[in-house]
Scaffold this motif. Sequence first.
Motif, PDB file in Angstrom:
ATOM      1  N   ASN A  33       2.333  -8.912   7.682  1.00 53.16           N
ATOM      2  CA  ASN A  33       0.981  -9.292   7.293  1.00 53.16           C
ATOM      3  C   ASN A  33       0.261  -8.135   6.615  1.00 53.16           C
ATOM      4  OD1 ASN A  33      -0.318 -12.051   8.162  1.00 53.16           O
ATOM      5  ND2 ASN A  33       1.351 -11.618   9.569  1.00 53.16           N
ATOM      6  N   LEU A  34       0.386  -6.956   7.202  1.00 51.42           N
ATOM      7  CA  LEU A  34      -0.251  -5.789   6.575  1.00 51.42           C
ATOM      8  C   LEU A  34       0.357  -5.552   5.193  1.00 51.42           C
ATOM      9  CD1 LEU A  34      -0.547  -3.373   9.619  1.00 51.42           C
ATOM     10  CD2 LEU A  34      -2.374  -4.685   8.509  1.00 51.42           C
ATOM     11  N   GLU A  35       1.677  -5.672   5.095  1.00 54.77           N
ATOM     12  CA  GLU A  35       2.340  -5.466   3.807  1.00 54.77           C
ATOM     13  C   GLU A  35       1.781  -6.421   2.743  1.00 54.77           C
ATOM     14  OE1 GLU A  35       6.274  -7.001   3.468  1.00 54.77           O
ATOM     15  OE2 GLU A  35       6.906  -5.441   2.080  1.00 54.77           O
ATOM     16  N   ALA A  36       1.443  -7.634   3.185  1.00 51.63           N
ATOM     17  CA  ALA A  36       0.915  -8.617   2.234  1.00 51.63           C
ATOM     18  C   ALA A  36      -0.427  -8.193   1.645  1.00 51.63           C
ATOM     19  CB  ALA A  36       0.800  -9.983   2.909  1.00 51.63           C
ATOM     20  N   MET A  37      -1.066  -7.227   2.289  1.00 52.24           N
ATOM     21  CA  MET A  37      -2.321  -6.694   1.720  1.00 52.24           C
ATOM     22  C   MET A  37      -2.036  -5.574   0.717  1.00 52.24           C
ATOM     23  SD  MET A  37      -4.807  -6.684   5.076  1.00 52.24           S
ATOM     24  CE  MET A  37      -4.623  -7.966   6.346  1.00 52.24           C
ATOM     25  N   ARG A  38      -0.752  -5.312   0.481  1.00 51.48           N
ATOM     26  CA  ARG A  38      -0.306  -4.386  -0.559  1.00 51.48           C
ATOM     27  C   ARG A  38      -0.691  -2.922  -0.323  1.00 51.48           C
ATOM     28  NH1 ARG A  38       2.281  -8.271  -1.040  1.00 51.48           N
ATOM     29  NH2 ARG A  38       2.372  -9.699  -2.819  1.00 51.48           N
ATOM     30  N   PRO A  39      -0.422  -2.423   0.885  1.00 53.10           N
ATOM     31  CA  PRO A  39      -0.536  -0.981   1.051  1.00 53.10           C
ATOM     32  C   PRO A  39       0.643  -0.313   0.345  1.00 53.10           C
ATOM     33  CG  PRO A  39       0.464  -1.918   2.998  1.00 53.10           C
ATOM     34  CD  PRO A  39       0.086  -3.087   2.095  1.00 53.10           C
ATOM     35  N   ASP A  40       0.486   0.959   0.039  1.00 53.27           N
ATOM     36  CA  ASP A  40       1.610   1.697  -0.540  1.00 53.27           C
ATOM     37  C   ASP A  40       2.449   2.340   0.557  1.00 53.27           C
ATOM     38  OD1 ASP A  40       1.041   1.789  -3.639  1.00 53.27           O
ATOM     39  OD2 ASP A  40      -0.863   1.909  -2.587  1.00 53.27           O
ATOM     40  N   CYS A  41       1.818   2.585   1.698  1.00 51.57           N
ATOM     41  CA  CYS A  41       2.529   3.269   2.780  1.00 51.57           C
ATOM     42  C   CYS A  41       1.929   2.861   4.117  1.00 51.57           C
ATOM     43  CB  CYS A  41       2.407   4.786   2.603  1.00 51.57           C
ATOM     44  SG  CYS A  41       3.323   5.757   3.813  1.00 51.57           S
TER      45      CYS A  41
END
Lengths: 311, 311, 311
Positions: free
Chosen positions: A96-104
Motif C-alpha cells: 500500500n505504501l509503495e502504491a503511493m510511489r515513495p522512492d525508498c
Amino acid sequence: MRLKRKDILTIEELSREEIEMILSTAESLREVSEREIKKVPTLRGRTVINLFYEASTRTRTSFEIAAKRMSADAVNISVSTSSVVKGETIKDTAKNLEAMRPDCIVVRHAAAGVPMMLAANLACSVINAGDGAHEHPSQALLDMLTVRGRLGALEGIKVAIIGDIAHSRVARSNIYGFTRMGANVVVAGPPTMMPPGIEALGCVVAPDVDTAIKGADVVMMLRIQLERQKDAFFPAAREYSRFYGLDEARVRLAKKGVVILHPGPINRGVEISSEVADGPYSLILDQVTNGVAVRMALFYLLLGAVREDAA
Amino acid sequence: MRLKRKDILTIEELSREEIEMILSTAESLREVSEREIKKVPTLRGRTVINLFYEASTRTRTSFEIAAKRMSADAVNISVSTSSVVKGETIKDTAKNLEAMRPDCIVVRHAAAGVPMMLAANLACSVINAGDGAHEHPSQALLDMLTVRGRLGALEGIKVAIIGDIAHSRVARSNIYGFTRMGANVVVAGPPTMMPPGIEALGCVVAPDVDTAIKGADVVMMLRIQLERQKDAFFPAAREYSRFYGLDEARVRLAKKGVVILHPGPINRGVEISSEVADGPYSLILDQVTNGVAVRMALFYLLLGAVREDAA
Amino acid sequence: MRLKRKDILTIEELSREEIEMILSTAESLREVSEREIKKVPTLRGRTVINLFYEASTRTRTSFEIAAKRMSADAVNISVSTSSVVKGETIKDTAKNLEAMRPDCIVVRHAAAGVPMMLAANLACSVINAGDGAHEHPSQALLDMLTVRGRLGALEGIKVAIIGDIAHSRVARSNIYGFTRMGANVVVAGPPTMMPPGIEALGCVVAPDVDTAIKGADVVMMLRIQLERQKDAFFPAAREYSRFYGLDEARVRLAKKGVVILHPGPINRGVEISSEVADGPYSLILDQVTNGVAVRMALFYLLLGAVREDAA
C-alpha cells in the motif's frame, strides 16, 4: 557512480568495492552538515518513508535529517507492533505504501528478515534500519567510516567487539563489514550471550574480554539491553561492569591511539565507564555525525546517482 | 541585527533592548503568515529539532510552523518520559542529537533547568519551550507582542495575572518580561497557589482578584491545570470560577479597552467565562498568531542574522 | 479553474460538475507521482495541518505525501481522544490552529459532523478525512477515479457495495458519488449491518450478495472492522467469509472485466479471498495510488487555483 542494487539489506551481501563506494560517498557528503546551509538539492522531489515498527528516536531522526539534507521529502510512520491493524500483513502495508510511489522505504522491525521480504516484493528501494538480531547495515557502515576516518585504513587492523553478541544486529553487521574490509575481528562477552558457531562469520572468539582487547586498534562496546533481559541471562549490572565493561584499565590493554566505539545509547557505568565514554579515544559522537553522512550516501547511491549521470 | 546570545532560556536574563529587538523582528515577520505564500527563504538549510518531553500539540505546532515558514527543516521528537531509554541521560540524548548538527534544539521538559543544562553543554542554539514551573520565554514574548500591538507601549501599564501563580511558568516569564519593560504587574489567586516571596520578582500580590483587576490595562488569566491538581489544593471548579474566574462583571473593573489574555488551552466556565473569552477584549487568538511570529523571530535572530549581515 | 467552495465535507453536497472537475484534475496530477522528480511548486508556502483524532497511518500518509508533492508544508497532529486536554473543545482547538494561519485543515474524527462544525467556524479550508459513520469524501473520489480510469465512464454502470453498510462512511460517500454520476448502486450485507431506509440515498438493497454482484461492473468490498464488533453482531469470520466474502466463484457472477475495489486495510480470507485481492480484476493498489492524486487535486482546487489564474 551508483550502486548496482536496489536495496541495502545486509552488510553480508555487500562487496568490498560497494562498501568502499559508500564510505567514499559519505566522506564527500559529510561536509554538507558542517556548512551553514546544510542542504543539497540532489534528491528534490524524491519521497522517503521511515517505517519503524520499533521505537527509535535516534535512528529515525538520523535517516530523516539525512533525507532532508538531500532535499528529499521524508514521511515518518511509527507503528507500535501491538496496535498494528489486525488482519493486515506487513507485506500488504508495504504494498500500500509503495502504491503511493515513495522512492525508498526505510524499515525497522523486531523480526529478522522483514526488510528482505519487503525488498523482494516492492519496486522501490528498501533500506534495513535494523531487523531483529540479524543486521543493521547503516550502523556498520558508519562505524567503518568512523574508524577509517581516524586510522586511515581498515585492512589488517584488530577490532574487538564486546558484549551481547548473540542478540546484537550491530555486532553481526560489523563482523561482516570489518572482515570484508580485511580487518581481524575478535569478539568476547558473557558465555550465555555468545552464539555457538559465530566463528563461521569470520571472527575469532576470545576467551575473555582482556584477551580480546589486547593490542586492539578498535574496541566496540555493545549496549546491554537491560530491558530485554528478563531472565537471569547475565549477572547484575555491577558484575557485568566488572567482567565485561570497558574502563580505563582495560583501555590500556589496547593499542596506543585505540578507537572506542559504541552504537548508543550507552549505559554509563555498565558496559562502559564515563571516563572512557567521554575520554580522548571515544569516537561515540563522531559515529552519530557519520551516521547522517552514511545515510545521505545511501540515499544518494540508491536514488540519486542516475539522474546525476544523465545530467 | 542579531542577539548576542546563543540561546533563549529565560526572560529573566533578557535585557530590555533584547526584548525590544525580538518584538520588533516579530512584528516585521508577522505579515509573512498573512501572505498567500507564507514562506521566506531566510533559514533554508538550517535544521531545527523540537525535543518535547511533555506532550504539547499547540506549542510544538507553533514552533514547527515557524521553522517551516523560515524555510528551515523541522524534525519532531516526542519523548514520553516514561519510555525514555533507561540508562541514557538527557545530556547524552542531547549530545547525540547535537552530533547530527542541528542549528537549534527547542526543548520542553517537566523539570526546571533542563534547557539551561543543555545550553551549557551544546554548541547549537537551545530555546526553552517550557521547563517545569520555571520559565516559558516564547510565551511571555508573544504576550508582550500582543499587548504592545494593541496598546502601543508597555511602559507604565498595569498588568494583572490571575490564577495558579505557583505552578505557572507562564506567570513567571511574564512577571519578568512586563516588569523589565516598565509595566506594573499585580498577581492574584488562591492563597495555596501563591508562592511566598513572589514579590521578589518585581510584582505586587493583590489581596483578591477584584483588587488586582481594578484599573488594569491587561488581565492575563492562567490555565487551571485540573489534571495536575490531585489533592484538594483548590475548591471545586464552580467555586474557583466564582472567586478567581474572569466574567463580564470583573472585566468592568478593569480599564476601558482592557486586553484579556490567556495562554490556552482555556477551561471555559472555570478560569474564564465564554462571554469574556469570545468577547471584544479577548486577544486570545491573536496571542496564537503572534506566537508563530515570535518563534520565527527567535529562529531568525539566533540562526539567521549573521548570514544576512554577511550578504 | 477552481471549486466554488471553501471545504470538502461530503460527497452528498458535490454536484456532478464538481466531481468531474476533481476527477479531471486528479487525472492530470497523477503523472506527477510517476516522474523521477515527484513535485510541482504549485502550493509552495501553503500550510496543511493533518488533524487526526483517529489513528490512520494510511490516510494521513496519503494526505501528507499529496501536500508535499504540491510543495505545501504539512504538519501532523495526532490526538488520541483519550488524551485530549480536558476542558478544551474541538472548536477551540481548531480556532487556535486557525490562528497559526494554515491554508487547510484535514480532519478525521470518530464523531459524525465534526468537519462541518469546524468548516462553519474557520476561515481556512477544511477537508473531511472521515467523520464517524458519516462520510469519507476523498475515498469515494479516489474510488470513482479508479473506476473511471478502467471503465471509461460511470454513467449507467452497476456498482455493488458489500459488507457492513451501516457503519461505513466509505459506503455512504460512494453511494452518493456513484449515483450522482449516473451509476446504479446495489448494496448487500448482513441484515444486522444494513441500515433501514438506506434506499433513500439512491441505492437498491439486494436480498443477498450473489444477487448484488450479478452483472456488476464494480464490486466494492467493505472492511469488516473486527475490532469494532464487540458483540455478536455477525457470525464468526469463517461464516462471514462464506456468506458475505468475495471469492473467485462470486467474482464470476459479475460482468466480465469487473473492477474489484476495497478501501483497505483488507482482512484476507474474511471479506475478500487472497486470490481475488491479488487477482487480475483487483484495483486495490490503484486505489491507493489514485488516493494521492485525488488529494493533490483537492489541495490544488481549494488552495491553489486562484493564484494560477492570477498569474
